[in-house]
Design a protein around this motif. Structure first.
Motif, PDB file in Angstrom:
ATOM      1  N   VAL A 107      -1.391  -3.685   4.906  1.00 13.59           N
ATOM      2  CA  VAL A 107      -1.743  -3.914   3.504  1.00 13.59           C
ATOM      3  C   VAL A 107      -3.043  -3.201   3.158  1.00 13.59           C
ATOM      4  N   THR A 108      -4.037  -3.314   4.030  1.00 12.25           N
ATOM      5  CA  THR A 108      -5.339  -2.686   3.788  1.00 12.25           C
ATOM      6  C   THR A 108      -5.205  -1.175   3.657  1.00 12.25           C
ATOM      7  N   SER A 109      -4.426  -0.559   4.518  1.00  7.50           N
ATOM      8  CA  SER A 109      -4.264   0.903   4.434  1.00  7.50           C
ATOM      9  C   SER A 109      -3.466   1.309   3.197  1.00  7.50           C
ATOM     10  N   ALA A 110      -2.510   0.480   2.794  1.00  4.53           N
ATOM     11  CA  ALA A 110      -1.716   0.788   1.599  1.00  4.53           C
ATOM     12  C   ALA A 110      -2.553   0.652   0.330  1.00  4.53           C
ATOM     13  N   TRP A 111      -3.563  -0.194   0.364  1.00  4.35           N
ATOM     14  CA  TRP A 111      -4.373  -0.487  -0.815  1.00  4.35           C
ATOM     15  C   TRP A 111      -5.575   0.438  -0.928  1.00  4.35           C
ATOM     16  N   ALA A 112      -5.711   1.398  -0.071  1.00  4.50           N
ATOM     17  CA  ALA A 112      -6.919   2.224  -0.006  1.00  4.50           C
ATOM     18  C   ALA A 112      -7.021   3.273  -1.113  1.00  4.50           C
ATOM     19  N   GLY A 113      -5.982   3.496  -1.887  1.00  4.16           N
ATOM     20  CA  GLY A 113      -6.009   4.535  -2.919  1.00  4.16           C
ATOM     21  C   GLY A 113      -6.868   4.183  -4.118  1.00  4.16           C
ATOM     22  N   ASP A 114      -6.990   5.140  -5.038  1.00  2.00           N
ATOM     23  CA  ASP A 114      -7.804   4.941  -6.238  1.00  2.00           C
ATOM     24  C   ASP A 114      -6.967   4.706  -7.493  1.00  2.00           C
ATOM     25  N   ALA A 115      -5.683   4.439  -7.335  1.00  2.00           N
ATOM     26  CA  ALA A 115      -4.802   4.262  -8.495  1.00  2.00           C
ATOM     27  C   ALA A 115      -5.143   2.974  -9.239  1.00  2.00           C
ATOM     28  N   ALA A 116      -4.696   2.890 -10.475  1.00  4.33           N
ATOM     29  CA  ALA A 116      -4.885   1.675 -11.275  1.00  4.33           C
ATOM     30  C   ALA A 116      -4.052   0.542 -10.661  1.00  4.33           C
ATOM     31  N   LEU A 117      -4.373  -0.687 -11.020  1.00  4.12           N
ATOM     32  CA  LEU A 117      -3.736  -1.856 -10.417  1.00  4.12           C
ATOM     33  C   LEU A 117      -2.205  -1.818 -10.457  1.00  4.12           C
ATOM     34  N   PRO A 118      -1.552  -1.505 -11.586  1.00  2.00           N
ATOM     35  CA  PRO A 118      -0.081  -1.491 -11.564  1.00  2.00           C
ATOM     36  C   PRO A 118       0.473  -0.509 -10.536  1.00  2.00           C
ATOM     37  N   LEU A 121       0.040  -1.901  -7.013  1.00  2.00           N
ATOM     38  CA  LEU A 121       1.012  -2.952  -6.699  1.00  2.00           C
ATOM     39  C   LEU A 121       2.389  -2.374  -6.383  1.00  2.00           C
ATOM     40  N   VAL A 122       2.805  -1.368  -7.132  1.00  2.00           N
ATOM     41  CA  VAL A 122       4.091  -0.724  -6.865  1.00  2.00           C
ATOM     42  C   VAL A 122       4.072  -0.076  -5.481  1.00  2.00           C
ATOM     43  N   ALA A 123       2.992   0.653  -5.181  1.00  2.00           N
ATOM     44  CA  ALA A 123       2.868   1.305  -3.878  1.00  2.00           C
ATOM     45  C   ALA A 123       2.846   0.273  -2.755  1.00  2.00           C
ATOM     46  N   LEU A 124       2.109  -0.808  -2.943  1.00  2.00           N
ATOM     47  CA  LEU A 124       2.039  -1.863  -1.923  1.00  2.00           C
ATOM     48  C   LEU A 124       3.409  -2.486  -1.690  1.00  2.00           C
ATOM     49  N   ALA A 125       4.149  -2.752  -2.742  1.00  2.00           N
ATOM     50  CA  ALA A 125       5.489  -3.333  -2.599  1.00  2.00           C
ATOM     51  C   ALA A 125       6.382  -2.417  -1.769  1.00  2.00           C
ATOM     52  N   GLU A 126       6.305  -1.116  -2.008  1.00  2.00           N
ATOM     53  CA  GLU A 126       7.120  -0.160  -1.246  1.00  2.00           C
ATOM     54  C   GLU A 126       6.736  -0.162   0.232  1.00  2.00           C
ATOM     55  N   VAL A 127       5.429  -0.181   0.509  1.00  2.00           N
ATOM     56  CA  VAL A 127       4.959  -0.197   1.907  1.00  2.00           C
ATOM     57  C   VAL A 127       5.420  -1.472   2.608  1.00  2.00           C
ATOM     58  N   VAL A 128       5.310  -2.625   1.930  1.00  2.00           N
ATOM     59  CA  VAL A 128       5.717  -3.891   2.537  1.00  2.00           C
ATOM     60  C   VAL A 128       7.224  -3.924   2.774  1.00  2.00           C
ATOM     61  N   LYS A 129       8.005  -3.396   1.843  1.00  2.00           N
ATOM     62  CA  LYS A 129       9.464  -3.333   2.036  1.00  2.00           C
ATOM     63  C   LYS A 129       9.809  -2.489   3.264  1.00  2.00           C
ATOM     64  N   LYS A 130       9.169  -1.331   3.361  1.00  2.00           N
ATOM     65  CA  LYS A 130       9.416  -0.440   4.504  1.00  2.00           C
ATOM     66  C   LYS A 130       8.970  -1.106   5.803  1.00  2.00           C
ATOM     67  N   TRP A 131       7.804  -1.713   5.799  1.00  2.00           N
ATOM     68  CA  TRP A 131       7.274  -2.398   6.977  1.00  2.00           C
ATOM     69  C   TRP A 131       8.212  -3.523   7.395  1.00  2.00           C
ATOM     70  N   ASN A 132       8.717  -4.268   6.432  1.00  2.00           N
ATOM     71  CA  ASN A 132       9.653  -5.359   6.703  1.00  2.00           C
ATOM     72  C   ASN A 132      10.899  -4.848   7.415  1.00  2.00           C
ATOM     73  N   SER A 133      11.448  -3.741   6.937  1.00  2.00           N
ATOM     74  CA  SER A 133      12.688  -3.250   7.541  1.00  2.00           C
ATOM     75  C   SER A 133      12.431  -2.579   8.898  1.00  2.00           C
ATOM     76  N   GLU A 134      11.305  -1.893   9.065  1.00  2.00           N
ATOM     77  CA  GLU A 134      11.042  -1.174  10.316  1.00  2.00           C
ATOM     78  C   GLU A 134      10.460  -2.069  11.408  1.00  2.00           C
ATOM     79  N   VAL A 135       9.505  -2.927  11.030  1.00  2.00           N
ATOM     80  CA  VAL A 135       8.822  -3.745  12.046  1.00  2.00           C
ATOM     81  C   VAL A 135       9.573  -5.048  12.311  1.00  2.00           C
ATOM     82  N   LEU A 136       9.950  -5.748  11.270  1.00  2.00           N
ATOM     83  CA  LEU A 136      10.614  -7.039  11.434  1.00  2.00           C
ATOM     84  C   LEU A 136      12.127  -6.932  11.487  1.00  2.00           C
ATOM     85  N   ARG A 137      12.638  -5.763  11.165  1.00  2.00           N
ATOM     86  CA  ARG A 137      14.094  -5.551  11.075  1.00  2.00           C
ATOM     87  C   ARG A 137      14.710  -6.458  10.024  1.00  2.00           C
ATOM     88  N   ASN A 138      13.975  -6.654   8.929  1.00  2.00           N
ATOM     89  CA  ASN A 138      14.358  -7.427   7.746  1.00  2.00           C
ATOM     90  C   ASN A 138      14.217  -8.932   8.005  1.00  2.00           C
TER      91      ASN A 138
END
Length: 141
Positions: A107-118, A121-138
């Motif tokens: 989460v910390t690495s995904a949040w490191a950008g300078d984009a506006a809050l919306p 949040l979109v970028a973070l959601a994508e990273v968490v979805k990918k992390w969920n499928s790759e690390v936890l296998r959903n």
């Protein structure tokens, strides 16, 4: 209610702005007034939207909630599940993710950008979805 009379001339610039931007003033469910102090009650808080928003979220309900620790009533916007398209589903966050060893660093690495809050949040959601499928296998499975 309970104060000086309404002055239409004072509201004219605001009404003109709403008209110029082609916005719609939503009739909210709940009490008529959103603010009060003593015996003075006023409708200060409003919800405005444009036609494109209405076409996408036509069955959205908006209402005033009870005041809690403030002199304003918050406005709740509830989007109907039927409004979203298949590719525009809600993002669910599972508290169990917090217990995984490398979740917070992800989460910390995904949040490191300078984009506006919306955008963040979109970028973070994508990273968490990918992390969920790759690390936890959903997590749902």
């Amino acid at each position: 209610m309970g104060g000086a009379g309404f002055h239409a001339n004072r509201a004219r610039p605001f009404r003109q702005c709403i008209q110029d931007c082609v916005l719609i003033d939503v009739d909210l469910l709940g009490p008529c007034f959103t603010w009060n102090q003593g015996n003075l009650f006023q409708l200060l808080d409003r919800t405005l939207y444009n036609q494109a928003w209405f076409l996408k979220f036509s069955s959205t309900a908006m209402r005033h909630l009870e005041r809690l620790g403030s002199d304003h009533r918050p406005i709740l916007v509830q989007r109907s599940r039927g409004d979203s398209k298949r590719g525009d589903r809600l993002f669910w966050f599972w508290a169990a993710l917090l217990g995984h060893d490398n979740f917070m660093s992800t989460v910390t690495s995904a949040w490191a950008g300078d984009a506006a809050l919306p955008g963040q949040l979109v970028a973070l959601a994508e990273v968490v979805k990918k992390w969920n499928s790759e690390v936890l296998r959903n997590i749902m499975k």
